[in-house]
Design an enzyme around this catalytic site. Sequence first.
Site, PDB file in Angstrom:
ATOM      1  N   TYR A 191     -10.576 -63.524   7.327  1.00 27.64           N
ATOM      2  CA  TYR A 191     -11.796 -63.757   8.102  1.00 27.64           C
ATOM      3  C   TYR A 191     -11.795 -65.214   8.541  1.00 27.64           C
ATOM      4  O   TYR A 191     -11.194 -66.066   7.864  1.00 27.64           O
ATOM      5  CB  TYR A 191     -13.028 -63.405   7.258  1.00 27.64           C
ATOM      6  CG  TYR A 191     -12.999 -61.942   6.853  1.00 27.64           C
ATOM      7  CD1 TYR A 191     -13.170 -60.949   7.803  1.00 27.64           C
ATOM      8  CD2 TYR A 191     -12.706 -61.565   5.544  1.00 27.64           C
ATOM      9  CE1 TYR A 191     -13.081 -59.605   7.466  1.00 27.64           C
ATOM     10  CE2 TYR A 191     -12.616 -60.227   5.194  1.00 27.64           C
ATOM     11  CZ  TYR A 191     -12.799 -59.254   6.158  1.00 27.64           C
ATOM     12  OH  TYR A 191     -12.695 -57.929   5.833  1.00 27.64           O
ATOM     13  N   TYR A 193     -11.975 -53.636  11.707  1.00 24.60           N
ATOM     14  CA  TYR A 193     -11.062 -52.489  11.863  1.00 24.60           C
ATOM     15  C   TYR A 193     -10.895 -51.625  10.622  1.00 24.60           C
ATOM     16  O   TYR A 193     -10.207 -50.616  10.657  1.00 24.60           O
ATOM     17  CB  TYR A 193      -9.661 -53.007  12.246  1.00 24.60           C
ATOM     18  CG  TYR A 193      -9.678 -53.933  13.423  1.00 24.60           C
ATOM     19  CD1 TYR A 193      -9.891 -53.447  14.711  1.00 24.60           C
ATOM     20  CD2 TYR A 193      -9.518 -55.311  13.259  1.00 24.60           C
ATOM     21  CE1 TYR A 193      -9.932 -54.300  15.791  1.00 24.60           C
ATOM     22  CE2 TYR A 193      -9.563 -56.168  14.344  1.00 24.60           C
ATOM     23  CZ  TYR A 193      -9.770 -55.657  15.606  1.00 24.60           C
ATOM     24  OH  TYR A 193      -9.816 -56.499  16.674  1.00 24.60           O
ATOM     25  N   GLN A 241      -1.044 -50.022  14.115  1.00 27.08           N
ATOM     26  CA  GLN A 241      -1.208 -50.056  12.657  1.00 27.08           C
ATOM     27  C   GLN A 241       0.104 -49.882  11.877  1.00 27.08           C
ATOM     28  O   GLN A 241       0.368 -50.616  10.924  1.00 27.08           O
ATOM     29  CB  GLN A 241      -2.218 -48.996  12.220  1.00 27.08           C
ATOM     30  CG  GLN A 241      -2.676 -49.161  10.797  1.00 27.08           C
ATOM     31  CD  GLN A 241      -3.550 -47.987  10.355  1.00 27.08           C
ATOM     32  OE1 GLN A 241      -3.196 -46.837  10.560  1.00 27.08           O
ATOM     33  NE2 GLN A 241      -4.694 -48.289   9.763  1.00 27.08           N
ATOM     34  N   ARG A 278      -6.804 -58.908   4.248  1.00 21.63           N
ATOM     35  CA  ARG A 278      -8.259 -58.989   4.048  1.00 21.63           C
ATOM     36  C   ARG A 278      -8.852 -57.585   3.888  1.00 21.63           C
ATOM     37  O   ARG A 278      -8.114 -56.583   3.915  1.00 21.63           O
ATOM     38  CB  ARG A 278      -8.894 -59.713   5.234  1.00 21.63           C
ATOM     39  CG  ARG A 278      -8.942 -58.860   6.494  1.00 21.63           C
ATOM     40  CD  ARG A 278      -9.522 -59.621   7.677  1.00 21.63           C
ATOM     41  NE  ARG A 278      -9.947 -58.709   8.725  1.00 21.63           N
ATOM     42  CZ  ARG A 278     -10.310 -59.082   9.936  1.00 21.63           C
ATOM     43  NH1 ARG A 278     -10.284 -60.347  10.278  1.00 21.63           N
ATOM     44  NH2 ARG A 278     -10.712 -58.187  10.820  1.00 21.63           N
ATOM     45  N   GLY A 279     -10.179 -57.509   3.773  1.00 22.61           N
ATOM     46  CA  GLY A 279     -10.893 -56.231   3.837  1.00 22.61           C
ATOM     47  C   GLY A 279     -10.426 -55.228   2.810  1.00 22.61           C
ATOM     48  O   GLY A 279     -10.349 -55.516   1.619  1.00 22.61           O
ATOM     49  N   GLU A 280     -10.080 -54.028   3.280  1.00 20.67           N
ATOM     50  CA  GLU A 280      -9.637 -52.984   2.352  1.00 20.67           C
ATOM     51  C   GLU A 280      -8.295 -52.368   2.764  1.00 20.67           C
ATOM     52  O   GLU A 280      -7.395 -52.215   1.949  1.00 20.67           O
ATOM     53  CB  GLU A 280     -10.705 -51.881   2.267  1.00 20.67           C
ATOM     54  CG  GLU A 280     -10.284 -50.753   1.349  1.00 20.67           C
ATOM     55  CD  GLU A 280     -11.391 -49.784   0.999  1.00 20.67           C
ATOM     56  OE1 GLU A 280     -12.547 -50.205   0.841  1.00 20.67           O
ATOM     57  OE2 GLU A 280     -11.073 -48.576   0.870  1.00 20.67           O
ATOM     58  N   ASP A 281      -8.166 -52.045   4.041  1.00 15.83           N
ATOM     59  CA  ASP A 281      -6.962 -51.304   4.422  1.00 15.83           C
ATOM     60  C   ASP A 281      -5.698 -52.175   4.377  1.00 15.83           C
ATOM     61  O   ASP A 281      -4.670 -51.761   3.848  1.00 15.83           O
ATOM     62  CB  ASP A 281      -7.143 -50.674   5.806  1.00 15.83           C
ATOM     63  CG  ASP A 281      -6.021 -49.686   6.081  1.00 15.83           C
ATOM     64  OD1 ASP A 281      -5.843 -48.766   5.270  1.00 15.83           O
ATOM     65  OD2 ASP A 281      -5.294 -49.875   7.070  1.00 15.83           O
ATOM     66  N   SER A 282      -5.778 -53.391   4.924  1.00 16.29           N
ATOM     67  CA  SER A 282      -4.585 -54.251   4.876  1.00 16.29           C
ATOM     68  C   SER A 282      -4.327 -54.700   3.438  1.00 16.29           C
ATOM     69  O   SER A 282      -3.179 -54.965   3.048  1.00 16.29           O
ATOM     70  CB  SER A 282      -4.723 -55.459   5.811  1.00 16.29           C
ATOM     71  OG  SER A 282      -5.873 -56.214   5.520  1.00 16.29           O
ATOM     72  N   ASP A 308     -12.830 -49.682   8.595  1.00 10.90           N
ATOM     73  CA  ASP A 308     -13.358 -48.321   8.446  1.00 10.90           C
ATOM     74  C   ASP A 308     -12.506 -47.331   9.240  1.00 10.90           C
ATOM     75  O   ASP A 308     -12.065 -46.314   8.709  1.00 10.90           O
ATOM     76  CB  ASP A 308     -14.828 -48.270   8.910  1.00 10.90           C
ATOM     77  CG  ASP A 308     -15.675 -49.283   8.154  1.00 10.90           C
ATOM     78  OD1 ASP A 308     -15.917 -49.067   6.977  1.00 10.90           O
ATOM     79  OD2 ASP A 308     -16.048 -50.312   8.754  1.00 10.90           O
TER      80      ASP A 308
HETATM   81  O1  TRH Z   1     -10.726 -55.472   9.703  1.00 12.12           O
HETATM   82  P1  TRH Z   1     -11.197 -55.561   8.295  1.00 12.12           P
HETATM   83  O2  TRH Z   1     -11.943 -56.760   7.952  1.00 12.12           O
HETATM   84  O3  TRH Z   1     -12.047 -54.316   8.014  1.00 12.12           O
HETATM   85  C1  TRH Z   1     -13.081 -54.017   7.144  1.00 12.12           C
HETATM   86  C2  TRH Z   1     -14.367 -53.944   7.889  1.00 12.12           C
HETATM   87  O4  TRH Z   1     -14.894 -55.235   8.002  1.00 12.12           O
HETATM   88  C3  TRH Z   1     -15.288 -53.058   7.133  1.00 12.12           C
HETATM   89  O5  TRH Z   1     -16.558 -52.987   7.706  1.00 12.12           O
HETATM   90  C4  TRH Z   1     -15.359 -53.474   5.706  1.00 12.12           C
HETATM   91  O6  TRH Z   1     -16.139 -52.581   5.086  1.00 12.12           O
HETATM   92  C5  TRH Z   1     -13.977 -53.472   5.143  1.00 12.12           C
HETATM   93  O7  TRH Z   1     -13.161 -54.378   5.865  1.00 12.12           O
HETATM   94  C6  TRH Z   1     -13.930 -53.805   3.679  1.00 12.12           C
HETATM   95  O8  TRH Z   1      -9.942 -55.469   7.288  1.00 12.12           O
HETATM   96  P2  TRH Z   1      -9.004 -54.245   6.878  1.00 12.12           P
HETATM   97  O9  TRH Z   1      -9.761 -53.298   6.002  1.00 12.12           O
HETATM   98  O10 TRH Z   1      -7.797 -54.808   6.345  1.00 12.12           O
HETATM   99  O11 TRH Z   1      -8.648 -53.506   8.227  1.00 12.12           O
HETATM  100  C7  TRH Z   1      -7.788 -54.044   9.175  1.00 12.12           C
HETATM  101  C8  TRH Z   1      -7.079 -52.923   9.904  1.00 12.12           C
HETATM  102  O12 TRH Z   1      -6.440 -53.435  11.052  1.00 12.12           O
HETATM  103  C9  TRH Z   1      -6.009 -52.264   9.042  1.00 12.12           C
HETATM  104  O13 TRH Z   1      -5.983 -50.869   9.280  1.00 12.12           O
HETATM  105  C10 TRH Z   1      -4.723 -52.879   9.574  1.00 12.12           C
HETATM  106  C11 TRH Z   1      -5.077 -53.051  11.026  1.00 12.12           C
HETATM  107  N1  TRH Z   1      -4.272 -54.038  11.761  1.00 12.12           N
HETATM  108  C12 TRH Z   1      -3.454 -53.577  12.785  1.00 12.12           C
HETATM  109  O14 TRH Z   1      -3.384 -52.359  13.027  1.00 12.12           O
HETATM  110  N2  TRH Z   1      -2.726 -54.499  13.490  1.00 12.12           N
HETATM  111  C13 TRH Z   1      -2.756 -55.826  13.219  1.00 12.12           C
HETATM  112  O15 TRH Z   1      -2.064 -56.617  13.905  1.00 12.12           O
HETATM  113  C14 TRH Z   1      -3.594 -56.276  12.144  1.00 12.12           C
HETATM  114  C15 TRH Z   1      -3.648 -57.745  11.826  1.00 12.12           C
HETATM  115  C16 TRH Z   1      -4.349 -55.357  11.444  1.00 12.12           C
END
Ligand code: TRH
Length: 378
Positions: free
Chosen positions: A194, A15, A256, A272-276, A17
């Site tokens: 993850y 999620y 979100q 995890r990832g970048e946004d969270s 990107d």
């Molecule tokens: O989902 P992620 O692992 O996303 C990414 C992708 O893998 C991408 O390809 C990679 O390049 C990047 O990581 C580094 O983790 P992230 O970045 O934290 O994104 C999760 C999104 O999901 C974030 O916008 C928050 C949202 N989210 C919700 O909206 N509701 C929820 O209940 C949860 C748990 C997350």
Amino acid sequence: MKQHWDIFCTVVDNYGDIGICWRLARELVSRHQLTVRLWVDDMVTFSHIAPNVNFNKSQQWLNGVEIRYWSHPFEEGIKPADVVIEAFACKLPESYMTVMAELPLHPVWINLEYLSAENWVANYHCLPSPHPYLSLVKYFFFPGFSLGTGGLLRTKHHLSDKNIFDDKARSKFLQQLNVRACMPSELRISLFCYDTAPLNELLTAWSKSTASIHVMVPQGSIAKVVGAYFHCSLPKVGTILHKGKLTVQFIPFLEQSEYDQLLRCCDFNFIRGEDSFVSAQWSARPFVWHIYPQADNAHQVKLESFLDLYTAKMIPSMAAAVRAFWLSWNNNDLISETWPDYLAFHMALKQYGDNWVRQLNTHTDLASNLVQFAENQI
Ligand code: TRH
């Protein structure tokens, strides 16, 4: 006249990107009054974090953003915007780039990169790259933590206005999720990582913890792994499981901005990832990062660089406990030994979170930096 922006996003996996692009799009509309069109190649994944998105529609408006399905081949007759964001090197459609090059005034073309705390980022931020055969220039825009980088995404959902999101608002929000109030000594934790993380070890360490622990697990692959630990296949939303000091509650995968609120309700956030990872920092709560694994272990350098920065102003024992726990979480190592030391710094980490947010707030945010950069080019 309002400037028009196009943001192109491919969903590589998960999620992050689309999470970042969706946040950025809304921020450009709501705070910078721009006209934004967001092109996404996977509407179903998008609808998980934004349930009001109708994944059957190829064009729709939500929160002032025009959302368009990025089809292959790309739609004909689309006029490029004044500013074009290519998120994470997703490769713009060839036909769209050709039209960009034919316009009398070429759009500002920006490749938005992934976030890193590494030192080289500031040296590469905003560097131009001429297109090999079209008369276009692409700029590389790097988010980051220091001056001279593109900064961090910071939205109104992130900003923890303590007067608005006070204890009462927090309890109301948690009640809506059917999460009961915590006992005075109980710790509330959100868990998002993850499924390669050493979850079994962590759950065991929590069950033997000195403090009672209430963990919230959103629906998804982690819920399955956590459920399996309790011999519960496919745990449903609302399921509550216990072991020793540990209570696990399965919650829905949230919209979100609701997830941002959840982060502000917890004593610890596993993200995890970048946004969270960025949202957890704005929540000013202690957080533990499960980094997205990359080829050649490139993520290890990224993790170490962030740890160096984040722990720089901690007292040595606290810095050591944070580093040890984060590394054991990311490297499947000795969780049972590192958790108690990390937990011991809970209150100090909470205070440190406020200072960390103050430090981050001394830099301009990513959306404002992008707007400023685009204006300088036009
Ligand atoms: O989902 P992620 O692992 O996303 C990414 C992708 O893998 C991408 O390809 C990679 O390049 C990047 O990581 C580094 O983790 P992230 O970045 O934290 O994104 C999760 C999104 O999901 C974030 O916008 C928050 C949202 N989210 C919700 O909206 N509701 C929820 O209940 C949860 C748990 C997350």
